[in-house]
Design a protein around this motif. Sequence first.
Motif, PDB file in Angstrom:
ATOM      1  N   VAL A  32       6.010   5.019   5.509  1.00  0.00           N
ATOM      2  CA  VAL A  32       5.000   4.947   4.452  1.00  0.00           C
ATOM      3  C   VAL A  32       4.976   6.275   3.701  1.00  0.00           C
ATOM      4  O   VAL A  32       4.410   7.264   4.153  1.00  0.00           O
ATOM      5  CB  VAL A  32       3.607   4.625   5.027  1.00  0.00           C
ATOM      6  CG1 VAL A  32       2.582   4.547   3.905  1.00  0.00           C
ATOM      7  CG2 VAL A  32       3.639   3.328   5.808  1.00  0.00           C
ATOM      8  N   LYS A  33       5.591   6.307   2.560  1.00  0.00           N
ATOM      9  CA  LYS A  33       5.655   7.502   1.726  1.00  0.00           C
ATOM     10  C   LYS A  33       5.404   7.100   0.276  1.00  0.00           C
ATOM     11  O   LYS A  33       5.355   5.921  -0.059  1.00  0.00           O
ATOM     12  CB  LYS A  33       7.017   8.185   1.864  1.00  0.00           C
ATOM     13  CG  LYS A  33       7.324   8.643   3.292  1.00  0.00           C
ATOM     14  CD  LYS A  33       8.717   9.254   3.398  1.00  0.00           C
ATOM     15  CE  LYS A  33       9.003   9.683   4.838  1.00  0.00           C
ATOM     16  NZ  LYS A  33      10.372  10.239   4.998  1.00  0.00           N
ATOM     17  N   ALA A  34       5.221   8.088  -0.592  1.00  0.00           N
ATOM     18  CA  ALA A  34       5.040   7.791  -2.014  1.00  0.00           C
ATOM     19  C   ALA A  34       6.202   6.929  -2.487  1.00  0.00           C
ATOM     20  O   ALA A  34       7.335   7.106  -2.027  1.00  0.00           O
ATOM     21  CB  ALA A  34       4.976   9.093  -2.804  1.00  0.00           C
ATOM     22  N   PRO A  35       5.960   5.955  -3.385  1.00  0.00           N
ATOM     23  CA  PRO A  35       4.746   5.788  -4.189  1.00  0.00           C
ATOM     24  C   PRO A  35       3.671   4.919  -3.556  1.00  0.00           C
ATOM     25  O   PRO A  35       2.795   4.431  -4.248  1.00  0.00           O
ATOM     26  CB  PRO A  35       5.304   5.114  -5.450  1.00  0.00           C
ATOM     27  CG  PRO A  35       6.405   4.241  -4.922  1.00  0.00           C
ATOM     28  CD  PRO A  35       7.027   5.028  -3.804  1.00  0.00           C
ATOM     29  N   TYR A  36       3.755   4.682  -2.247  1.00  0.00           N
ATOM     30  CA  TYR A  36       2.732   3.872  -1.608  1.00  0.00           C
ATOM     31  C   TYR A  36       1.453   4.661  -1.412  1.00  0.00           C
ATOM     32  O   TYR A  36       1.471   5.883  -1.232  1.00  0.00           O
ATOM     33  CB  TYR A  36       3.236   3.346  -0.260  1.00  0.00           C
ATOM     34  CG  TYR A  36       4.443   2.449  -0.401  1.00  0.00           C
ATOM     35  CD1 TYR A  36       4.288   1.146  -0.855  1.00  0.00           C
ATOM     36  CD2 TYR A  36       5.716   2.916  -0.100  1.00  0.00           C
ATOM     37  CE1 TYR A  36       5.387   0.315  -1.013  1.00  0.00           C
ATOM     38  CE2 TYR A  36       6.823   2.094  -0.248  1.00  0.00           C
ATOM     39  CZ  TYR A  36       6.655   0.800  -0.712  1.00  0.00           C
ATOM     40  OH  TYR A  36       7.743  -0.024  -0.859  1.00  0.00           O
ATOM     41  N   GLY A  37       0.317   3.953  -1.436  1.00  0.00           N
ATOM     42  CA  GLY A  37      -0.975   4.595  -1.262  1.00  0.00           C
ATOM     43  C   GLY A  37      -1.810   3.837  -0.257  1.00  0.00           C
ATOM     44  O   GLY A  37      -1.328   2.921   0.426  1.00  0.00           O
ATOM     45  N   VAL A  53      -9.234   4.238  -3.683  1.00  0.00           N
ATOM     46  CA  VAL A  53      -7.775   4.228  -3.669  1.00  0.00           C
ATOM     47  C   VAL A  53      -7.300   5.675  -3.616  1.00  0.00           C
ATOM     48  O   VAL A  53      -7.746   6.511  -4.406  1.00  0.00           O
ATOM     49  CB  VAL A  53      -7.188   3.535  -4.909  1.00  0.00           C
ATOM     50  CG1 VAL A  53      -5.663   3.560  -4.860  1.00  0.00           C
ATOM     51  CG2 VAL A  53      -7.692   2.100  -5.000  1.00  0.00           C
ATOM     52  N   THR A  54      -6.407   5.983  -2.696  1.00  0.00           N
ATOM     53  CA  THR A  54      -5.887   7.339  -2.575  1.00  0.00           C
ATOM     54  C   THR A  54      -4.431   7.293  -2.143  1.00  0.00           C
ATOM     55  O   THR A  54      -4.012   6.375  -1.434  1.00  0.00           O
ATOM     56  CB  THR A  54      -6.702   8.165  -1.553  1.00  0.00           C
ATOM     57  OG1 THR A  54      -6.079   9.437  -1.378  1.00  0.00           O
ATOM     58  CG2 THR A  54      -6.769   7.480  -0.207  1.00  0.00           C
ATOM     59  N   SER A  55      -3.650   8.261  -2.575  1.00  0.00           N
ATOM     60  CA  SER A  55      -2.250   8.343  -2.160  1.00  0.00           C
ATOM     61  C   SER A  55      -2.104   9.057  -0.828  1.00  0.00           C
ATOM     62  O   SER A  55      -1.052   9.035  -0.211  1.00  0.00           O
ATOM     63  CB  SER A  55      -1.428   9.092  -3.210  1.00  0.00           C
ATOM     64  OG  SER A  55      -1.933  10.401  -3.400  1.00  0.00           O
ATOM     65  N   TRP A  75      -5.833  -0.425   4.037  1.00  0.00           N
ATOM     66  CA  TRP A  75      -4.505  -1.025   4.035  1.00  0.00           C
ATOM     67  C   TRP A  75      -3.590  -0.224   3.123  1.00  0.00           C
ATOM     68  O   TRP A  75      -4.042   0.574   2.300  1.00  0.00           O
ATOM     69  CB  TRP A  75      -4.560  -2.495   3.587  1.00  0.00           C
ATOM     70  CG  TRP A  75      -5.112  -2.705   2.209  1.00  0.00           C
ATOM     71  CD1 TRP A  75      -4.426  -2.699   1.028  1.00  0.00           C
ATOM     72  CD2 TRP A  75      -6.476  -2.967   1.867  1.00  0.00           C
ATOM     73  NE1 TRP A  75      -5.270  -2.921  -0.028  1.00  0.00           N
ATOM     74  CE2 TRP A  75      -6.535  -3.098   0.457  1.00  0.00           C
ATOM     75  CE3 TRP A  75      -7.648  -3.102   2.620  1.00  0.00           C
ATOM     76  CZ2 TRP A  75      -7.726  -3.354  -0.195  1.00  0.00           C
ATOM     77  CZ3 TRP A  75      -8.827  -3.364   1.950  1.00  0.00           C
ATOM     78  CH2 TRP A  75      -8.857  -3.494   0.560  1.00  0.00           C
ATOM     79  N   VAL A  76      -2.288  -0.422   3.282  1.00  0.00           N
ATOM     80  CA  VAL A  76      -1.302   0.247   2.437  1.00  0.00           C
ATOM     81  C   VAL A  76      -1.075  -0.615   1.207  1.00  0.00           C
ATOM     82  O   VAL A  76      -0.963  -1.839   1.295  1.00  0.00           O
ATOM     83  CB  VAL A  76       0.026   0.456   3.192  1.00  0.00           C
ATOM     84  CG1 VAL A  76       1.037   1.193   2.317  1.00  0.00           C
ATOM     85  CG2 VAL A  76      -0.210   1.228   4.490  1.00  0.00           C
ATOM     86  N   GLY A  81      -0.158  -1.938  -6.816  1.00  0.00           N
ATOM     87  CA  GLY A  81      -1.429  -2.385  -6.277  1.00  0.00           C
ATOM     88  C   GLY A  81      -1.321  -3.527  -5.305  1.00  0.00           C
ATOM     89  O   GLY A  81      -2.337  -4.025  -4.812  1.00  0.00           O
ATOM     90  N   GLU A  82      -0.117  -3.938  -4.962  1.00  0.00           N
ATOM     91  CA  GLU A  82       0.073  -5.046  -4.023  1.00  0.00           C
ATOM     92  C   GLU A  82      -0.143  -4.576  -2.594  1.00  0.00           C
ATOM     93  O   GLU A  82       0.323  -3.499  -2.184  1.00  0.00           O
ATOM     94  CB  GLU A  82       1.492  -5.602  -4.170  1.00  0.00           C
ATOM     95  CG  GLU A  82       1.804  -6.738  -3.202  1.00  0.00           C
ATOM     96  CD  GLU A  82       3.262  -7.165  -3.277  1.00  0.00           C
ATOM     97  OE1 GLU A  82       3.637  -8.088  -2.548  1.00  0.00           O
ATOM     98  OE2 GLU A  82       4.012  -6.549  -4.064  1.00  0.00           O
ATOM     99  N   GLN A  83      -0.872  -5.357  -1.807  1.00  0.00           N
ATOM    100  CA  GLN A  83      -1.102  -5.016  -0.414  1.00  0.00           C
ATOM    101  C   GLN A  83       0.164  -5.273   0.389  1.00  0.00           C
ATOM    102  O   GLN A  83       0.699  -6.388   0.387  1.00  0.00           O
ATOM    103  CB  GLN A  83      -2.270  -5.825   0.161  1.00  0.00           C
ATOM    104  CG  GLN A  83      -2.602  -5.469   1.606  1.00  0.00           C
ATOM    105  CD  GLN A  83      -3.892  -6.102   2.089  1.00  0.00           C
ATOM    106  OE1 GLN A  83      -4.755  -6.468   1.285  1.00  0.00           O
ATOM    107  NE2 GLN A  83      -4.039  -6.225   3.407  1.00  0.00           N
ATOM    108  N   VAL A  84       0.663  -4.237   1.075  1.00  0.00           N
ATOM    109  CA  VAL A  84       1.945  -4.345   1.784  1.00  0.00           C
ATOM    110  C   VAL A  84       1.791  -4.065   3.279  1.00  0.00           C
ATOM    111  O   VAL A  84       2.765  -3.778   3.972  1.00  0.00           O
ATOM    112  CB  VAL A  84       2.998  -3.393   1.169  1.00  0.00           C
ATOM    113  CG1 VAL A  84       3.400  -3.863  -0.220  1.00  0.00           C
ATOM    114  CG2 VAL A  84       2.490  -1.961   1.135  1.00  0.00           C
TER     115      VAL A  84
END
Length: 400
Positions: A32-37, A53-55, A75-76, A81-84
């Motif tokens: 889990v790294k950028a660009p995920y938040g 929402v935060t990175s 959640w990630v 903006g999609e929940q993964v």
Amino acid sequence: MPEFEILNVQVSLNPVHAGDTVRFTVITDDSVKAPYGFEWKLEYENNEVNDTVTSSNQLVWNAPNENGSFRHEVWVSSESGEQVSDTYTFSVEVKKNSDSALSGDIVFSAKDQSGTFQIFRIDAVSSDFQQLTFFDIGEDATQPSWSPEGEKIIFTSNKYGISTGPALWTMNSDGSNQEVLYDPEPENEHVPPLIGEYPHWSPNGEKVLFQLCMNCQIISDYNIFTFNVTNKEVRQITYNQAIDIDPYWSPDGSKISFISDREYRESDSEDYYSDLYVIKHDAVKEKLTEKRHIRFPVWNSTTSEIAFTSISAPAGIYSIDLDNQEVSPIIENSSDRVQVIPHTWSADGEKILFSRLELDSPRNHTIYIFDKSRDSLYSIYNQIAPIGNPALDGADWFSQ
């Protein structure tokens, strides 16, 4: 299958009390790294829910001022903006301070909005809050101490201070009548302020105990002094080319405890320790510890016991029984990235006021009261400061 998995959420404080500033840290796999938040839903008072929402995998939450169990979800999410990941749900129990266990007023030094240290007063039960000083930027007001009857407060300020230290000031308990103390020199028409640090009033209110750096331009050389508030007499108590610091009166005023590295300064060893000493009648009576890293000794008001911070592993707050010199833990650090400092005992000798500083960013600095008889912890005040900048500088408790 979700793309990522949240393994856990760490909560920085346990237990959490009303008004605490709490840091949540999400534990995931390394992918889990950028660009995920991270997206959060945080429950507040009256069942209100706040979306954030935060990175970052960390989030700071201000606990509400009420008892209860507060539900949180995280959640990630992807850049779009999609929940993964699956939603991770956890709850935080929040407790209010118990009115029956606490009493009196606490003064402490904390930073105002400009980043200047000021003196504040807070009621231990009701949490009623009052700012007592309003010094300008750079004039930091720190290290407050109550007079025995709770009528006055002594503290330090850089206003009128010099290169070797801040000036000593006094004020009434409500912040009025703020005055700098003076060291009288009859032949000097420009009477200088009294310079010193870590001031404490004697139990009878006649003297102030403090430390002073003698040769700070050349070497750290601190000694212990007293100041008679009636006749303005300054008296030097220790004479040593070492660091004699953190002085504190015994409950009857006949002894003074302090920390010193004097023996190790004079040795050829590269190991510099700081041990606990007690003075009686202007002479070193006893060295109470051996080869320890100690700071901030505070006498228990009712027993032959001194609490202190130990940096030696395991670090934490310990106490020494002066009758048999046995050392026992009071509060042990939860990790080596936490620092705890005792400030004073309650009048009944069962509770201790201390502060806890997290050394990692954000630096969460909290004042607590620990009740030994109940094995209970009460949060009094909390502030967060950037790395390298502690948010608190000294505290004292006038309890009944």
